[in-house]
Motif scaffolding. Structure first.
Motif, PDB file in Angstrom:
ATOM      1  N   THR A 213      35.490  10.463  67.161  1.00  0.00           N
ATOM      2  CA  THR A 213      35.313   9.082  67.612  1.00  0.00           C
ATOM      3  C   THR A 213      34.188   8.349  66.884  1.00  0.00           C
ATOM      4  N   TYR A 214      33.479   9.059  66.009  1.00  0.00           N
ATOM      5  CA  TYR A 214      32.369   8.431  65.268  1.00  0.00           C
ATOM      6  C   TYR A 214      32.267   9.091  63.905  1.00  0.00           C
ATOM      7  N   SER A 215      32.509   8.315  62.851  1.00  0.00           N
ATOM      8  CA  SER A 215      32.643   8.894  61.509  1.00  0.00           C
ATOM      9  C   SER A 215      31.325   9.109  60.779  1.00  0.00           C
ATOM     10  N   GLN A 216      30.241   8.510  61.258  1.00  0.00           N
ATOM     11  CA  GLN A 216      28.958   8.612  60.564  1.00  0.00           C
ATOM     12  C   GLN A 216      28.308   9.981  60.788  1.00  0.00           C
ATOM     13  N   TRP A 217      27.659  10.479  59.730  1.00  0.00           N
ATOM     14  CA  TRP A 217      26.806  11.662  59.843  1.00  0.00           C
ATOM     15  C   TRP A 217      25.370  11.171  59.972  1.00  0.00           C
ATOM     16  N   GLU A 218      24.674  11.612  61.015  1.00  0.00           N
ATOM     17  CA  GLU A 218      23.343  11.067  61.272  1.00  0.00           C
ATOM     18  C   GLU A 218      22.342  12.144  61.671  1.00  0.00           C
ATOM     19  N   ARG A 219      21.089  11.844  61.369  1.00  0.00           N
ATOM     20  CA  ARG A 219      19.977  12.603  61.926  1.00  0.00           C
ATOM     21  C   ARG A 219      18.883  11.605  62.300  1.00  0.00           C
ATOM     22  N   VAL A 220      18.176  11.932  63.379  1.00  0.00           N
ATOM     23  CA  VAL A 220      17.186  11.006  63.917  1.00  0.00           C
ATOM     24  C   VAL A 220      15.855  11.719  64.090  1.00  0.00           C
ATOM     25  N   ALA A 221      14.798  11.104  63.572  1.00  0.00           N
ATOM     26  CA  ALA A 221      13.440  11.610  63.770  1.00  0.00           C
ATOM     27  C   ALA A 221      12.808  10.846  64.926  1.00  0.00           C
ATOM     28  N   TYR A 222      12.252  11.596  65.862  1.00  0.00           N
ATOM     29  CA  TYR A 222      11.582  11.012  67.019  1.00  0.00           C
ATOM     30  C   TYR A 222      10.087  11.324  66.926  1.00  0.00           C
ATOM     31  N   VAL A 223       9.253  10.297  67.065  1.00  0.00           N
ATOM     32  CA  VAL A 223       7.804  10.447  66.900  1.00  0.00           C
ATOM     33  C   VAL A 223       7.096  10.052  68.189  1.00  0.00           C
ATOM     34  N   GLN A 224       6.257  10.955  68.701  1.00  0.00           N
ATOM     35  CA  GLN A 224       5.457  10.633  69.887  1.00  0.00           C
ATOM     36  C   GLN A 224       4.203   9.878  69.471  1.00  0.00           C
ATOM     37  N   LEU A 225       4.068   8.663  69.992  1.00  0.00           N
ATOM     38  CA  LEU A 225       2.892   7.834  69.745  1.00  0.00           C
ATOM     39  C   LEU A 225       2.126   7.649  71.058  1.00  0.00           C
ATOM     40  N   PRO A 226       0.912   7.163  70.996  1.00  0.00           N
ATOM     41  CA  PRO A 226       0.187   6.861  72.233  1.00  0.00           C
ATOM     42  C   PRO A 226       0.928   5.790  73.045  1.00  0.00           C
ATOM     43  N   HIS A 227       1.473   6.166  74.184  1.00  0.00           N
ATOM     44  CA  HIS A 227       2.157   5.251  75.097  1.00  0.00           C
ATOM     45  C   HIS A 227       3.427   4.640  74.513  1.00  0.00           C
ATOM     46  N   ALA A 228       4.047   5.300  73.527  1.00  0.00           N
ATOM     47  CA  ALA A 228       5.257   4.745  72.923  1.00  0.00           C
ATOM     48  C   ALA A 228       6.014   5.829  72.155  1.00  0.00           C
ATOM     49  N   VAL A 229       7.268   5.522  71.826  1.00  0.00           N
ATOM     50  CA  VAL A 229       8.120   6.430  71.062  1.00  0.00           C
ATOM     51  C   VAL A 229       8.707   5.674  69.881  1.00  0.00           C
ATOM     52  N   ALA A 230       8.545   6.212  68.692  1.00  0.00           N
ATOM     53  CA  ALA A 230       9.162   5.648  67.491  1.00  0.00           C
ATOM     54  C   ALA A 230      10.333   6.529  67.083  1.00  0.00           C
ATOM     55  N   PHE A 231      11.333   5.940  66.456  1.00  0.00           N
ATOM     56  CA  PHE A 231      12.429   6.755  65.932  1.00  0.00           C
ATOM     57  C   PHE A 231      12.960   6.145  64.643  1.00  0.00           C
ATOM     58  N   ILE A 232      13.383   7.024  63.750  1.00  0.00           N
ATOM     59  CA  ILE A 232      13.934   6.627  62.454  1.00  0.00           C
ATOM     60  C   ILE A 232      15.288   7.301  62.299  1.00  0.00           C
ATOM     61  N   VAL A 233      16.320   6.516  62.080  1.00  0.00           N
ATOM     62  CA  VAL A 233      17.690   7.012  61.983  1.00  0.00           C
ATOM     63  C   VAL A 233      18.126   7.034  60.517  1.00  0.00           C
ATOM     64  N   LEU A 234      18.673   8.139  60.076  1.00  0.00           N
ATOM     65  CA  LEU A 234      19.338   8.225  58.777  1.00  0.00           C
ATOM     66  C   LEU A 234      20.830   8.351  59.052  1.00  0.00           C
ATOM     67  N   SER A 235      21.618   7.455  58.482  1.00  0.00           N
ATOM     68  CA  SER A 235      23.053   7.400  58.755  1.00  0.00           C
ATOM     69  C   SER A 235      23.838   7.359  57.452  1.00  0.00           C
ATOM     70  N   SER A 236      24.813   8.288  57.310  1.00  0.00           N
ATOM     71  CA  SER A 236      25.626   8.376  56.096  1.00  0.00           C
ATOM     72  C   SER A 236      27.105   8.177  56.419  1.00  0.00           C
ATOM     73  N   ARG A 237      27.810   7.583  55.485  1.00  0.00           N
ATOM     74  CA  ARG A 237      29.228   7.300  55.694  1.00  0.00           C
ATOM     75  C   ARG A 237      30.103   8.540  55.588  1.00  0.00           C
ATOM     76  N   ASP A 238      29.639   9.553  54.855  1.00  0.00           N
ATOM     77  CA  ASP A 238      30.430  10.770  54.680  1.00  0.00           C
ATOM     78  C   ASP A 238      29.505  11.969  54.543  1.00  0.00           C
ATOM     79  N   HIS A 239      30.076  13.155  54.652  1.00  0.00           N
ATOM     80  CA  HIS A 239      29.285  14.380  54.655  1.00  0.00           C
ATOM     81  C   HIS A 239      28.597  14.614  53.310  1.00  0.00           C
ATOM     82  N   ALA A 240      29.278  14.289  52.215  1.00  0.00           N
ATOM     83  CA  ALA A 240      28.691  14.498  50.884  1.00  0.00           C
ATOM     84  C   ALA A 240      27.426  13.654  50.717  1.00  0.00           C
ATOM     85  N   SER A 241      27.491  12.397  51.123  1.00  0.00           N
ATOM     86  CA  SER A 241      26.317  11.527  51.025  1.00  0.00           C
ATOM     87  C   SER A 241      25.213  12.014  51.942  1.00  0.00           C
ATOM     88  N   TYR A 242      25.585  12.499  53.113  1.00  0.00           N
ATOM     89  CA  TYR A 242      24.601  13.015  54.066  1.00  0.00           C
ATOM     90  C   TYR A 242      23.860  14.216  53.478  1.00  0.00           C
TER      91      TYR A 242
END
Length: 268
Positions: A213-242
């Motif tokens: 149901t979702y064709s993108q290959w993704e990984r997400v980095a989650y960062v704990q900050l003081p009183h907050a959460v940051a996240f960075i998403v890497l998203s690829s259209r296909d497995h080879a690019s990922y």
């Protein structure tokens, strides 16, 4: 106030540009002294997001001696910490004057993300650029993609955000995200990598493989900050690019620097 700011920028610009190739002594030029001082200041815990932008500028070793201008007086003996800070500040103050003139694909590799409780700065890994404009309409304040491409046609993109202000704990935020995305993304591979950012904030990475149901290959980095959460998403259209580009996410995390929130910041 605006007129004063423009006038000051015009005055600052020539100072750095005029002195960047000037000789401090027989071995070093002004621009290289700035880089050396950045290193020592960072080791002493003194940082600024624009240091990365200065590092990205060309620092040519031109032939021929140049005399440093009268506007900047540098002692020939080893500078004091105060003098080092003055050198760095001089370099940093020059940035607002000339960075807006750089073409989009050659922008200095750095971007800020601000929210009501935190902010952060990241820089693009080698071969990538930061785009702070194209994603604004979709609540994407900081997008990264390979040079020579765009956000719309790149096979792999990254985007950096802050979780909503109600989320202060990274584990609680991730648990909620996994639950909400399970129907579409399935069960992720949790904590495939972990470590610390450039300024020693803890992070971990989850992987979200493509599903029916979702064709993108993704990984997400989650960062704990003081009183907050940051996240960075890497998203690829296909497995080879990922497979080819997924390592870029951790390269970005190596540049991650926490910023104090701006009092009037919305989520962006």
């Amino acid at each position: 106030m605006r007129t004063s700011s423009i006038t000051n920028s015009r005055r600052r610009k020539p100072i750095y540009l005029e002195n960047k190739d000037a000789n401090l002594d027989e071995e070093r030029r002004f621009s290289h002294a700035v880089l050396d001082d950045f290193k020592e200041l960072e080791e002493a815990g003194i940082t600024h997001p624009d240091m990365e932008k200065i590092k990205a500028l060309p620092h040519h070793r031109n032939k021929g001696a140049m005399n440093i201008s009268k506007d900047v007086m540098i002692r020939r003996n080893k500078p004091s910490t105060e003098m080092k800070i003055k050198i760095c500040v001089l370099a940093l103050l020059a940035l607002p004057a000339f960075s807006p003139c750089i073409p989009a694909q050659e922008m200095l590799p750095g971007g800020n993300v601000y929210g009501p409780k935190a902010g952060f700065n990241i820089s693009a890994p080698e071969g990538w650029v930061v785009d702070n404009e194209s994603g604004k309409g979709q609540d994407l304040p900081c997008v990264l993609y390979p040079k020579g491409s765009s956000r719309s046609d790149a096979k792999t993109v990254m985007y950096a955000k802050l979780a909503g202000p109600q989320w202060e704990d990274v584990n609680a935020f991730v648990a909620m995200a996994i639950k909400e995305m399970k129907a579409k993304h399935g069960t992720p591979k949790e904590k495939i990598a972990s470590g610390k950012t450039h300024d020693a904030h803890d992070y971990f990475i989850n992987e979200y493989p493509a599903t029916k149901t979702y064709s993108q290959w993704e990984r997400v980095a989650y960062v704990q900050l003081p009183h907050a959460v940051a996240f960075i998403v890497l998203s690829s259209r296909d497995h080879a690019s990922y497979q080819k580009e997924s390592g870029a996410l951790q390269e970005v995390l190596k540049t991650f620097i926490y910023l104090e929130p701006k009092p009037d910041s919305d989520m962006h």
